[in-house]
Scaffold this motif. Structure first.
Motif, PDB file in Angstrom:
ATOM      1  N   LYS A  66      19.041  32.388 -29.074  1.00  0.00           N
ATOM      2  CA  LYS A  66      18.241  32.399 -27.846  1.00  0.00           C
ATOM      3  C   LYS A  66      16.782  32.717 -28.169  1.00  0.00           C
ATOM      4  O   LYS A  66      15.867  32.021 -27.719  1.00  0.00           O
ATOM      5  CB  LYS A  66      18.812  33.418 -26.862  1.00  0.00           C
ATOM      6  N   LYS A  67      16.574  33.746 -28.981  1.00  0.00           N
ATOM      7  CA  LYS A  67      15.213  34.127 -29.370  1.00  0.00           C
ATOM      8  C   LYS A  67      14.587  33.070 -30.278  1.00  0.00           C
ATOM      9  O   LYS A  67      13.424  32.675 -30.093  1.00  0.00           O
ATOM     10  CB  LYS A  67      15.248  35.476 -30.085  1.00  0.00           C
ATOM     11  N   ALA A  68      15.351  32.585 -31.251  1.00  0.00           N
ATOM     12  CA  ALA A  68      14.828  31.582 -32.187  1.00  0.00           C
ATOM     13  C   ALA A  68      14.466  30.289 -31.457  1.00  0.00           C
ATOM     14  O   ALA A  68      13.438  29.668 -31.749  1.00  0.00           O
ATOM     15  CB  ALA A  68      15.852  31.313 -33.291  1.00  0.00           C
ATOM     16  N   TYR A  69      15.302  29.878 -30.511  1.00  0.00           N
ATOM     17  CA  TYR A  69      15.005  28.669 -29.746  1.00  0.00           C
ATOM     18  C   TYR A  69      13.735  28.853 -28.925  1.00  0.00           C
ATOM     19  O   TYR A  69      12.909  27.947 -28.832  1.00  0.00           O
ATOM     20  CB  TYR A  69      16.166  28.312 -28.825  1.00  0.00           C
ATOM     21  N   GLN A  70      13.571  30.008 -28.308  1.00  0.00           N
ATOM     22  CA  GLN A  70      12.375  30.233 -27.489  1.00  0.00           C
ATOM     23  C   GLN A  70      11.117  30.103 -28.346  1.00  0.00           C
ATOM     24  O   GLN A  70      10.148  29.473 -27.936  1.00  0.00           O
ATOM     25  CB  GLN A  70      12.417  31.595 -26.804  1.00  0.00           C
ATOM     26  N   GLU A  71      11.141  30.672 -29.535  1.00  0.00           N
ATOM     27  CA  GLU A  71       9.992  30.553 -30.439  1.00  0.00           C
ATOM     28  C   GLU A  71       9.772  29.103 -30.849  1.00  0.00           C
ATOM     29  O   GLU A  71       8.633  28.640 -30.930  1.00  0.00           O
ATOM     30  CB  GLU A  71      10.207  31.433 -31.673  1.00  0.00           C
ATOM     31  N   MET A  72      10.851  28.379 -31.090  1.00  0.00           N
ATOM     32  CA  MET A  72      10.733  26.964 -31.458  1.00  0.00           C
ATOM     33  C   MET A  72      10.208  26.140 -30.276  1.00  0.00           C
ATOM     34  O   MET A  72       9.364  25.267 -30.449  1.00  0.00           O
ATOM     35  CB  MET A  72      12.091  26.443 -31.926  1.00  0.00           C
ATOM     36  N   PHE A  73      10.680  26.446 -29.066  1.00  0.00           N
ATOM     37  CA  PHE A  73      10.191  25.730 -27.882  1.00  0.00           C
ATOM     38  C   PHE A  73       8.689  25.922 -27.709  1.00  0.00           C
ATOM     39  O   PHE A  73       7.991  25.011 -27.271  1.00  0.00           O
ATOM     40  CB  PHE A  73      10.901  26.206 -26.611  1.00  0.00           C
ATOM     41  N   ASP A  74       8.203  27.101 -28.055  1.00  0.00           N
ATOM     42  CA  ASP A  74       6.764  27.363 -27.950  1.00  0.00           C
ATOM     43  C   ASP A  74       5.959  26.456 -28.876  1.00  0.00           C
ATOM     44  O   ASP A  74       4.807  26.144 -28.599  1.00  0.00           O
ATOM     45  CB  ASP A  74       6.455  28.831 -28.260  1.00  0.00           C
ATOM     46  N   ARG A  75       6.538  26.049 -30.003  1.00  0.00           N
ATOM     47  CA  ARG A  75       5.838  25.191 -30.968  1.00  0.00           C
ATOM     48  C   ARG A  75       6.079  23.700 -30.711  1.00  0.00           C
ATOM     49  O   ARG A  75       5.257  22.847 -30.980  1.00  0.00           O
ATOM     50  CB  ARG A  75       6.273  25.553 -32.397  1.00  0.00           C
ATOM     51  N   ALA A  76       7.266  23.377 -30.163  1.00  0.00           N
ATOM     52  CA  ALA A  76       7.657  21.978 -30.014  1.00  0.00           C
ATOM     53  C   ALA A  76       6.764  21.228 -29.015  1.00  0.00           C
ATOM     54  O   ALA A  76       6.335  21.784 -28.005  1.00  0.00           O
ATOM     55  CB  ALA A  76       9.111  21.892 -29.564  1.00  0.00           C
ATOM     56  N   THR A  77       6.510  19.987 -29.339  1.00  0.00           N
ATOM     57  CA  THR A  77       5.755  19.099 -28.452  1.00  0.00           C
ATOM     58  C   THR A  77       6.673  18.457 -27.435  1.00  0.00           C
ATOM     59  O   THR A  77       6.299  18.235 -26.282  1.00  0.00           O
ATOM     60  CB  THR A  77       5.081  17.998 -29.283  1.00  0.00           C
ATOM     61  N   MET A  78       7.923  18.157 -27.873  1.00  0.00           N
ATOM     62  CA  MET A  78       8.879  17.495 -26.994  1.00  0.00           C
ATOM     63  C   MET A  78      10.285  17.948 -27.366  1.00  0.00           C
ATOM     64  O   MET A  78      10.596  18.087 -28.547  1.00  0.00           O
ATOM     65  CB  MET A  78       8.777  15.974 -27.140  1.00  0.00           C
ATOM     66  N   ILE A  79      11.112  18.150 -26.350  1.00  0.00           N
ATOM     67  CA  ILE A  79      12.526  18.486 -26.530  1.00  0.00           C
ATOM     68  C   ILE A  79      13.328  17.372 -25.893  1.00  0.00           C
ATOM     69  O   ILE A  79      13.079  16.990 -24.743  1.00  0.00           O
ATOM     70  CB  ILE A  79      12.869  19.835 -25.839  1.00  0.00           C
ATOM     71  N   LEU A  80      14.290  16.854 -26.631  1.00  0.00           N
ATOM     72  CA  LEU A  80      15.174  15.803 -26.121  1.00  0.00           C
ATOM     73  C   LEU A  80      16.610  16.306 -26.136  1.00  0.00           C
ATOM     74  O   LEU A  80      17.004  17.016 -27.058  1.00  0.00           O
ATOM     75  CB  LEU A  80      15.069  14.547 -26.976  1.00  0.00           C
ATOM     76  N   ALA A  81      17.380  15.917 -25.137  1.00  0.00           N
ATOM     77  CA  ALA A  81      18.801  16.300 -25.106  1.00  0.00           C
ATOM     78  C   ALA A  81      19.623  15.096 -24.713  1.00  0.00           C
ATOM     79  O   ALA A  81      19.177  14.250 -23.966  1.00  0.00           O
ATOM     80  CB  ALA A  81      19.017  17.437 -24.114  1.00  0.00           C
TER      81      ALA A  81
END
Length: 147
Positions: A132-147
């Protein structure tokens, strides 16, 4: 031409035909694979692939140590290959690979990071405190998230 570094490990798991099709059939981009390890290359031949084998011996040792004790793939030492292949976009396949690639992506803040989620990486992992914490940090850097 736009060069995409596809970050996925291993390259390529036995059921990864759908990902292999993306790499080999989309001709608008030049694709490079960044991976921790390779497997099934007879089934999924591809080039270029950058893996831990391409690292200098001392870098490979540190990479292996980090991977062994933290179950993380460590892409920090892949920086020279970002320059060599003139990477334009990082595309991490699966949420954990986006997390593992974050230090590499941080070294290249002007290169967009796309992270694709496919299943358990988004439905189960975020329930665990670490992810949960690692994803939040990654989301802060990511330009786009796809699911």
């Amino acid at each position: 031409m736009t060069v995409v570094a596809h970050i996925v490990s291993p390259f390529l798991f036995h059921t990864g035909g759908w990902l292999y099709d993306q790499l080999t059939h989309i001709k608008k981009f030049q694709n490079v694979v960044f991976t921790h390890r390779t497997e099934n290359l007879d089934q999924f031949p591809f080039s270029p692939i950058v893996s831990r084998r391409d690292l200098k011996p001392h870098e490979r040792g540190i990479h292996d140590l980090v991977s062994r004790y933290s179950y993380r793939h460590f892409y920090w030492f892949y920086q020279p290959f970002v320059k060599k292949y003139e990477i334009s976009i990082f595309h991490a396949h699966f949420g954990p690979e986006g997390v593992f690639a974050k230090p590499l992506c941080k070294a290249f803040p002007n290169i967009p990071l796309i992270v694709s989620f496919y299943g358990v990486d988004i439905s189960v992992f975020p329930r665990k405190r670490y992810w949960k914490k690692a994803y939040q940090e990654m989301f802060d850097r990511a330009t786009m998230i796809l699911a």
